[in-house]
Scaffold this motif. Structure first.
Motif, PDB file in Angstrom:
ATOM      1  N   ARG A 168     115.823  27.492  21.838  1.00 50.95           N
ATOM      2  CA  ARG A 168     115.129  27.188  21.152  1.00 50.95           C
ATOM      3  C   ARG A 168     113.494  27.538  21.312  1.00 50.95           C
ATOM      4  O   ARG A 168     112.693  26.117  21.755  1.00 50.95           O
ATOM      5  CB  ARG A 168     114.883  26.322  20.437  1.00 50.95           C
ATOM      6  N   LEU A 169     113.161  28.389  21.204  1.00 51.86           N
ATOM      7  CA  LEU A 169     111.408  28.625  21.665  1.00 51.86           C
ATOM      8  C   LEU A 169     110.567  29.118  20.027  1.00 51.86           C
ATOM      9  O   LEU A 169     111.137  29.975  19.218  1.00 51.86           O
ATOM     10  CB  LEU A 169     111.667  29.913  22.595  1.00 51.86           C
ATOM     11  N   TYR A 170     109.003  28.051  20.722  1.00 48.72           N
ATOM     12  CA  TYR A 170     108.373  28.322  19.380  1.00 48.72           C
ATOM     13  C   TYR A 170     107.056  28.641  19.710  1.00 48.72           C
ATOM     14  O   TYR A 170     106.297  28.968  20.630  1.00 48.72           O
ATOM     15  CB  TYR A 170     108.088  26.990  18.926  1.00 48.72           C
ATOM     16  N   PHE A 171     106.996  29.302  18.794  1.00 48.80           N
ATOM     17  CA  PHE A 171     105.651  30.186  18.199  1.00 48.80           C
ATOM     18  C   PHE A 171     104.768  29.874  16.967  1.00 48.80           C
ATOM     19  O   PHE A 171     105.288  30.401  16.193  1.00 48.80           O
ATOM     20  CB  PHE A 171     106.253  32.043  18.174  1.00 48.80           C
ATOM     21  N   TYR A 172     104.485  29.531  17.027  1.00 50.88           N
ATOM     22  CA  TYR A 172     103.168  28.554  15.808  1.00 50.88           C
ATOM     23  C   TYR A 172     101.642  29.308  15.435  1.00 50.88           C
ATOM     24  O   TYR A 172     101.465  30.274  16.420  1.00 50.88           O
ATOM     25  CB  TYR A 172     102.751  27.431  16.426  1.00 50.88           C
ATOM     26  N   ARG A 173     102.159  29.507  13.984  1.00 47.51           N
ATOM     27  CA  ARG A 173     101.444  30.202  13.374  1.00 47.51           C
ATOM     28  C   ARG A 173      99.978  29.031  13.708  1.00 47.51           C
ATOM     29  O   ARG A 173     100.306  28.174  13.728  1.00 47.51           O
ATOM     30  CB  ARG A 173     101.236  29.776  11.826  1.00 47.51           C
ATOM     31  N   ILE A 174      98.989  29.504  12.997  1.00 50.58           N
ATOM     32  CA  ILE A 174      97.843  29.102  12.840  1.00 50.58           C
ATOM     33  C   ILE A 174      97.198  28.735  11.626  1.00 50.58           C
ATOM     34  O   ILE A 174      97.349  29.570  10.778  1.00 50.58           O
ATOM     35  CB  ILE A 174      96.565  30.010  13.381  1.00 50.58           C
ATOM     36  N   TRP A 175      96.849  27.339  11.148  1.00 52.03           N
ATOM     37  CA  TRP A 175      96.689  26.832  10.359  1.00 52.03           C
ATOM     38  C   TRP A 175      95.068  26.168   9.742  1.00 52.03           C
ATOM     39  O   TRP A 175      94.303  25.927  11.321  1.00 52.03           O
ATOM     40  CB  TRP A 175      97.562  25.742   9.584  1.00 52.03           C
ATOM     41  N   ALA A 176      94.739  26.656   9.271  1.00 53.37           N
ATOM     42  CA  ALA A 176      93.337  25.228   8.478  1.00 53.37           C
ATOM     43  C   ALA A 176      93.277  25.355   7.606  1.00 53.37           C
ATOM     44  O   ALA A 176      94.000  25.673   6.312  1.00 53.37           O
ATOM     45  CB  ALA A 176      92.202  26.589   8.932  1.00 53.37           C
ATOM     46  N   ASP A 177      92.189  24.835   7.209  1.00 56.35           N
ATOM     47  CA  ASP A 177      91.550  23.732   5.314  1.00 56.35           C
ATOM     48  C   ASP A 177      91.493  25.378   5.544  1.00 56.35           C
ATOM     49  O   ASP A 177      90.524  25.832   5.396  1.00 56.35           O
ATOM     50  CB  ASP A 177      90.690  22.910   6.000  1.00 56.35           C
ATOM     51  N   GLN A 178      91.377  25.479   3.548  1.00 53.24           N
ATOM     52  CA  GLN A 178      90.853  26.225   2.659  1.00 53.24           C
ATOM     53  C   GLN A 178      89.954  25.492   2.251  1.00 53.24           C
ATOM     54  O   GLN A 178      89.101  25.882   1.025  1.00 53.24           O
ATOM     55  CB  GLN A 178      91.477  26.955   1.363  1.00 53.24           C
ATOM     56  N   GLY A 179      88.170  25.624   3.175  1.00 48.85           N
ATOM     57  CA  GLY A 179      86.943  25.097   2.799  1.00 48.85           C
ATOM     58  C   GLY A 179      87.186  23.450   2.903  1.00 48.85           C
ATOM     59  O   GLY A 179      87.310  22.898   3.176  1.00 48.85           O
ATOM     60  N   GLU A 180      86.244  23.601   2.986  1.00 49.88           N
ATOM     61  CA  GLU A 180      85.713  21.673   2.221  1.00 49.88           C
ATOM     62  C   GLU A 180      86.329  21.504   1.644  1.00 49.88           C
ATOM     63  O   GLU A 180      86.344  21.853   0.387  1.00 49.88           O
ATOM     64  CB  GLU A 180      83.728  21.710   2.429  1.00 49.88           C
ATOM     65  N   PRO A 181      86.334  20.085   1.428  1.00 46.89           N
ATOM     66  CA  PRO A 181      86.932  19.735   0.488  1.00 46.89           C
ATOM     67  C   PRO A 181      85.675  18.917  -0.585  1.00 46.89           C
ATOM     68  O   PRO A 181      84.501  19.208  -0.446  1.00 46.89           O
ATOM     69  CB  PRO A 181      87.355  17.970   0.456  1.00 46.89           C
ATOM     70  N   THR A 182      86.098  19.726  -2.589  1.00 54.31           N
ATOM     71  CA  THR A 182      85.649  19.417  -2.913  1.00 54.31           C
ATOM     72  C   THR A 182      84.604  17.605  -3.894  1.00 54.31           C
ATOM     73  O   THR A 182      85.897  17.307  -2.440  1.00 54.31           O
ATOM     74  CB  THR A 182      85.699  20.036  -4.345  1.00 54.31           C
ATOM     75  N   GLN A 183      84.262  17.524  -5.024  1.00 50.71           N
ATOM     76  CA  GLN A 183      84.698  16.207  -5.019  1.00 50.71           C
ATOM     77  C   GLN A 183      84.582  16.288  -6.789  1.00 50.71           C
ATOM     78  O   GLN A 183      84.325  17.109  -7.361  1.00 50.71           O
ATOM     79  CB  GLN A 183      83.450  15.701  -5.134  1.00 50.71           C
ATOM     80  N   ASN A 184      85.631  15.905  -6.795  1.00 53.27           N
ATOM     81  CA  ASN A 184      85.915  15.334  -8.588  1.00 53.27           C
ATOM     82  C   ASN A 184      85.488  14.506  -9.559  1.00 53.27           C
ATOM     83  O   ASN A 184      84.087  14.032  -9.013  1.00 53.27           O
ATOM     84  CB  ASN A 184      87.360  15.065  -8.410  1.00 53.27           C
ATOM     85  N   ASN A 185      85.414  14.601 -10.548  1.00 49.54           N
ATOM     86  CA  ASN A 185      84.382  13.984 -11.534  1.00 49.54           C
ATOM     87  C   ASN A 185      84.488  12.402 -11.053  1.00 49.54           C
ATOM     88  O   ASN A 185      84.005  11.856 -11.720  1.00 49.54           O
ATOM     89  CB  ASN A 185      84.521  14.650 -13.136  1.00 49.54           C
ATOM     90  N   GLN A 186      84.783  11.855 -10.527  1.00 54.04           N
ATOM     91  CA  GLN A 186      85.175  10.089 -10.164  1.00 54.04           C
ATOM     92  C   GLN A 186      84.266   9.910  -9.251  1.00 54.04           C
ATOM     93  O   GLN A 186      84.214   9.003  -8.555  1.00 54.04           O
ATOM     94  CB  GLN A 186      86.030   9.636 -10.020  1.00 54.04           C
ATOM     95  N   GLY A 187      84.062  11.371  -8.298  1.00 55.38           N
ATOM     96  CA  GLY A 187      82.956  11.194  -6.888  1.00 55.38           C
ATOM     97  C   GLY A 187      84.234  11.419  -5.822  1.00 55.38           C
ATOM     98  O   GLY A 187      83.592  10.671  -4.562  1.00 55.38           O
ATOM     99  N   ASP A 188      85.434  11.113  -5.835  1.00 52.71           N
ATOM    100  CA  ASP A 188      86.105  11.078  -5.037  1.00 52.71           C
ATOM    101  C   ASP A 188      86.872  12.863  -4.031  1.00 52.71           C
ATOM    102  O   ASP A 188      86.289  13.846  -4.649  1.00 52.71           O
ATOM    103  CB  ASP A 188      88.311  10.828  -5.308  1.00 52.71           C
TER     104      ASP A 188
END
Length: 991
Positions: A168-188
């Motif tokens: 059982r050998l693994y070939f991993y995928r490459i992942w990243a965040d879809q951009g930077e975090p945004t803030q909601n109207n509560q500031g979080d």
């Protein structure tokens, strides 16, 4: 009459005792016979072939591990200095099995490559090796679109797996965040979604679970060799296959000498800081930005939810990697420091492989320890903070990669896995003699009846002693794990010294097996949290990062006072209005009976998709799951009775929609536009609980399932195949019981104690719970009587256990087969590593029909989505339900959830098409899909809550009190009809 012995004399007493002993000897002799028979059965079936349905070789653990093979390699050495790298195009294969692989240009390549999708079972390449020696095998690969799982293949060279890990050998995928975090109207901060970054990857074959830091080495003789890879899961494109002579990474002393010989000098006054949360690429989407409230974390949370650190507990599995980019202004030697926290593991360190531009610069960074500490610290890579390792970097951009490694725990993990299997075998052999509940007053003489038992237990104790010493050497102190292993060792030593105590300590043996499985998981957890890292000149002094007590107290007080004015039930942006507010038609109030992270994903998808398409804004609030189930006063009932019910509730128990429907508090969805097309997304049997009085009052959201789970290894040993019918179950019971094992079939649902087991037999015998109009019990029919009789006979005739912890007994082998649900499946998938490849699932056993088919009908549990009659926005709420239950949305939610929380949170959506798109293992998906064809839930009617109670009472009378089956069922029917009539009068249902 003349009495030889006077009445009451001592001789009469002796005679009575002798007769008693004779009777006991007969009883004991008959009790011993099943044990002897079980030994014969075990011998008889031990050489039977494996069932054809098993896809994973349960004997694969007999192959040597890479560590064992590598030890042999070290003795032979390697001298391939003059051999150049061998490059072989992947699309120049010599043979394949199944469908022919495609050849096409993928990614940013210019030449056609081999595209390997499901349907091609295996591919072979023939390569010519110029000289005998040790080689690394590297694949250039491009992940193709699939179910977002790691790509898995098996590897064989000249028809043999070189060692266990190549299966059982693994070939991993490459992942990243879809951009930077945004803030909601509560500031979080709002957590960004995870996206796959498609790119070509060149990686040597190594252990995907982080058990070994170095790439695999393969011993190849001069001449032609056949490399075969087998398909396990997920499509991939292979570009080139490269064989290069294996070489050892030099240690720091040699590297430092080469620096001096080349005239390389340390840089001066350079200080580069990279925030760890700043969107690194990673091998696993579950590794993510996290929040930490420490006052000195950058950026500080400042009373808000800030995603300001990276990793934490989710960055714990071996093989998980993250890569950051950074730029240095000039050539020279640099030191590296990382602001990290490692406060897990009961005092044990965590390990990381640290690479610069894809390779560890020296041996010491292949397996670097991060010691346990309760505080944040700057970890200077080096012998100490005053003796840092210097790394040569050229001017420009570079990459820092950190890979979670099991490190020196690997041999301990391997040993404990072996000991776990041995202990499981020992427990099974003991149970063959004593049964699952030994008589504490009987001397079983196990040391005589089970050859080699004491020697095996003594060997276990000895091996545990070695692992205790190894743990102490790693941690330099006593840890709770080492102390627990010591207690287990003392238990085994006591058993060897006093064999007669073994039957009385069977529970202790079972607990020991459970603990071994837990420690196996714990040792493979290598968590680490990182705030930032620094690439600096050796003369730069790094800042202090440990918060003082006063700073922590100040931060705690600020958060305390903030909690009085912040709404912690609302998720994301909270809009004023809603169902209980100003009546804004564009705002829906949705209650979610799940955890906060489930609701966060739901809110994010709502904002980015549903609101964009419809303009309807949504407030999402979380409640404890139990508050959306029937059976007690809960938040939903209180809200509805006070006129403050939400517009929509999700995660609602399957009985609650009826409770609202009969009170005219829920919307009849079947009257809404487009309902017919929505209903087709679900199994017909899943809609049964929500139908009442020709209306439909909820839609299924998630769907549990009853499945047969079985131990492949034990069934193989006993020569048993997976049963398809209940008749076949009956035929296998004597073999199981003669070997001290049991089949488990839960008579009741473990969550609400309802007689879930009866529904399977009732539906398979073509019975129903109620008459067609739902006003009377349907259990007075011959079909219902036959079903009830079959059900109760499992416990009266076949002696099925009334209750058992299936998960633990399945692990020990006491119950190698049984019926279970979704959560046991998840537990076995995530919390029983010692059983990997040794168990499987199948559809619930059924009844053979006249046409030759087998009816596998079984139920489960359903959570639903409801619209409340109080809502003034029923049309908008219906748009939300159509969107939320759609196959694309459900599939995306399932993928996002698993990417965030891991396989333990796999979404068991009720949408049939979405379910098949989620990353279930192919073998399991096939079994689940087969079982789903026969899914049928119990209907609910006014007063129907008493049906399950009286069925349970009837079962108790038969199984526990020995009452006649027919009389007990007839009494239940009378009691059920009485309650149904009372409720029909209460709610004005016409007779």
């Amino acid at each position: 009459m003349i009495h030889i012995f006077p009445r009451g004399s001592i001789w009469k007493k002796i005679t009575g005792i002798a007769l008693t002993l004779m009777m006991l000897s007969v009883t004991i002799g008959s009790a011993i016979q099943p044990m002897e028979a079980s030994e014969r059965l075990r011998d008889r079936y031990s050489n039977q072939s494996k069932a054809a349905s098993d896809q994973i070789d349960v004997d694969s653990i007999s192959k040597p591990t890479y560590r064992q093979v590598a030890e042999h390699y070290k003795q032979t050495g390697n001298s391939l200095d003059s051999v150049k790298e061998i490059i072989h195009p992947a699309n120049s294969y010599s043979a394949f099995g199944g469908t022919a692989p495609a050849s096409q240009v993928v990614g940013d390549g210019s030449k056609p490559t081999l595209v390997w999708e499901k349907g091609t079972d295996w591919i072979e390449w023939t390569v010519d090796v110029p000289a005998s020696g040790l080689y690394n095998l590297t694949f250039d690969y491009y992940p193709m679109p699939g179910k977002r799982l790691p790509i898995e293949r098996s590897l064989f060279i000249d028809g043999e797996a070189p060692f266990r890990e190549t299966q059982r050998l693994y070939f991993y995928r490459i992942w990243a965040d879809q951009g930077e975090p945004t803030q909601n109207n509560q500031g979080d901060d709002v957590r960004p979604s995870q996206v796959e970054k498609a790119a070509w990857v060149s990686a040597p074959l190594t252990d995907g679970n982080g058990l070994y830091a170095e790439p695999f080495q393969f011993s190849l003789s001069a001449g032609k060799h056949v490399i075969r890879m087998g398909f396990i899961q997920e499509p991939v494109s292979f570009g080139q296959i490269r064989l290069a002579p294996a070489s050892e990474t030099p240690d720091y002393v040699k590297v430092k000498s080469s620096y001096d010989a080349s005239g390389l000098k340390p840089v001066s006054k350079v200080d580069i800081k990279v925030q760890a949360e700043n969107n690194p690429v990673k091998s696993d989407p579950t590794i993510r930005r996290e929040s930490n409230g420490d006052p000195l974390v950058e950026p500080a949370s400042e009373l808000k939810f800030r995603l300001n650190v990276f990793g934490d507990w989710r960055w714990r599995k071996g093989g998980q990697s993250a890569t950051w980019s950074f730029t240095v202004p000039e050539d020279g030697l640099y030191k590296i420091g990382l602001k990290v926290g490692e406060w897990w593991g009961n005092g044990l360190p965590s390990y990381r492989q640290i690479q610069i531009d894809g390779k560890s610069p020296f041996k010491e960074l292949e397996l670097y320890p991060f010691t346990y500490s309760r505080d944040w610290r700057i970890e200077t890579l080096g012998k100490s903070a005053n003796e840092p390792y210097l790394v040569h970097l050229t001017k420009g951009e570079h990459k820092l990669t950190m890979v979670a490694q099991i490190g020196p725990f690997q041999p301990i993990v391997e040993s404990l896995a072996t000991e776990s299997k041995k202990l499981s075998d020992i427990i099974r052999r003991i149970i063959m003699v004593t049964g699952p509940t030994p008589d504490p007053n009987y001397e079983y003489e196990l040391d005589k009846r089970i050859p080699g038992l004491l020697e095996e237990i003594q060997a276990l104790a000895g091996n545990l002693g070695l692992q205790i010493d190894a743990l102490r050497a790693i941690s330099q102190e006593d840890t709770s794990m080492a102390n627990s292993l010591l207690m287990m060792k003392n238990l085994f030593d006591h058993m060897v010294a006093k064999p007669d105590s073994i039957p009385r300590q069977l529970d202790d043996l079972n607990n020991s097996l459970t603990n071994l499985g837990t420690w196996l998981i714990d040792l493979q957890n290598q968590p680490l949290v990182m705030d930032y890292f620094m690439i600096s000149a050796p003369d730069v002094k790094w800042p202090g990062v440990k918060s003082s007590m006063w700073k922590k107290m100040g931060s705690t007080l600020k958060n305390f006072f903030t909690s009085f004015r912040k709404d912690y039930t609302g998720i994301g942006s909270v809009y004023k209005g809603g169902a209980s507010g100003n009546g804004d038609d564009d705002i829906l109030d949705v209650w979610v009976g799940r955890g906060r992270e489930w609701a966060e994903i739901m809110k994010e998808m709502t904002e980015s998709d549903f609101t964009k398409k419809t303009g309807i804004r949504v407030n999402i609030n979380t409640l404890p799951a139990g508050q959306l189930n029937s059976g007690s006063v809960n938040t939903l009932l209180l809200a509805a009775s006070s006129g403050k019910a939400p517009d929509v509730a999700t995660g609602v128990g399957e009985q609650l929609p009826l409770e609202f429907a009969i009170r005219d508090a829920a919307v009849d969805l079947s009257k809404l536009p487009g309902y017919d097309s929505v209903e087709k997304q679900f199994l017909p049997g899943a809609m049964v609980p929500f139908r009442y009085n020709k209306g439909v009052y909820a839609l299924p959201e998630t769907q549990d399932f009853n499945i047969l789970i079985y131990r492949k290894d034990i069934l193989k040993e006993l020569g048993l195949s997976v049963p398809q019918t209940w008749d076949q179950v009956g035929q296998m019971i004597p073999v199981l019981q003669q070997n001290g094992m049991q089949f488990y079939y839960p008579p009741t649902n473990p969550q609400d104690r309802s007689p879930l087991g009866f529904a399977t037999f009732l539906y398979q015998n073509k019975g129903e719970f109620y008459t067609a109009d739902g006003k009377s019990s349907g259990l007075s029919t011959p079909e219902a009587y036959k079903a009830f009789k079959e059900w109760t006979e499992l416990y009266t005739n076949y002696k099925f256990p009334v209750y058992a912890d299936l998960f633990n007994r399945f692990r020990t082998g006491e119950m190698p087969i049984g019926i279970s649900g979704y959560w046991t499946y998840v537990l076995l998938s995530t919390a029983a590593p010692e059983l990997a490849g040794r168990w499987g699932i199948a559809a619930t056993p059924g009844h053979a029909q006249a046409n030759g088919e087998i009816d596998h009908t079984a139920g489960g549990q359903i959570q639903s989505v409801v619209i409340f009659k109080q809502s003034k926005k029923q049309q908008q709420a219906w748009e939300f339900l159509k969107w939320w239950t759609n196959k694309d949305v459900q599939a995306q939610f399932g993928r996002e959830l698993e990417a965030l929380l891991g396989v333990e949170a796999r979404w068991n959506t009720a949408n049939m098409e979405a379910f098949s798109q989620l990353p279930w293992p192919e073998e399991d998906l096939k079994a689940l899909s087969e079982g789903w064809k026969y899914f049928k839930e119990q209907p609910f009617v006014p007063g129907g809550y008493f049906t399950t109670r009286h069925i349970a009472n009837a079962w108790n009378r038969v199984v526990l009190s020995g009452e006649n089956v027919r009389e007990s069922l007839e009494q239940a029917v009378k009691d059920i009809n009485k309650e149904l009539e009372a409720k029909q009068k209460e709610f004005g249902v016409s007779p």
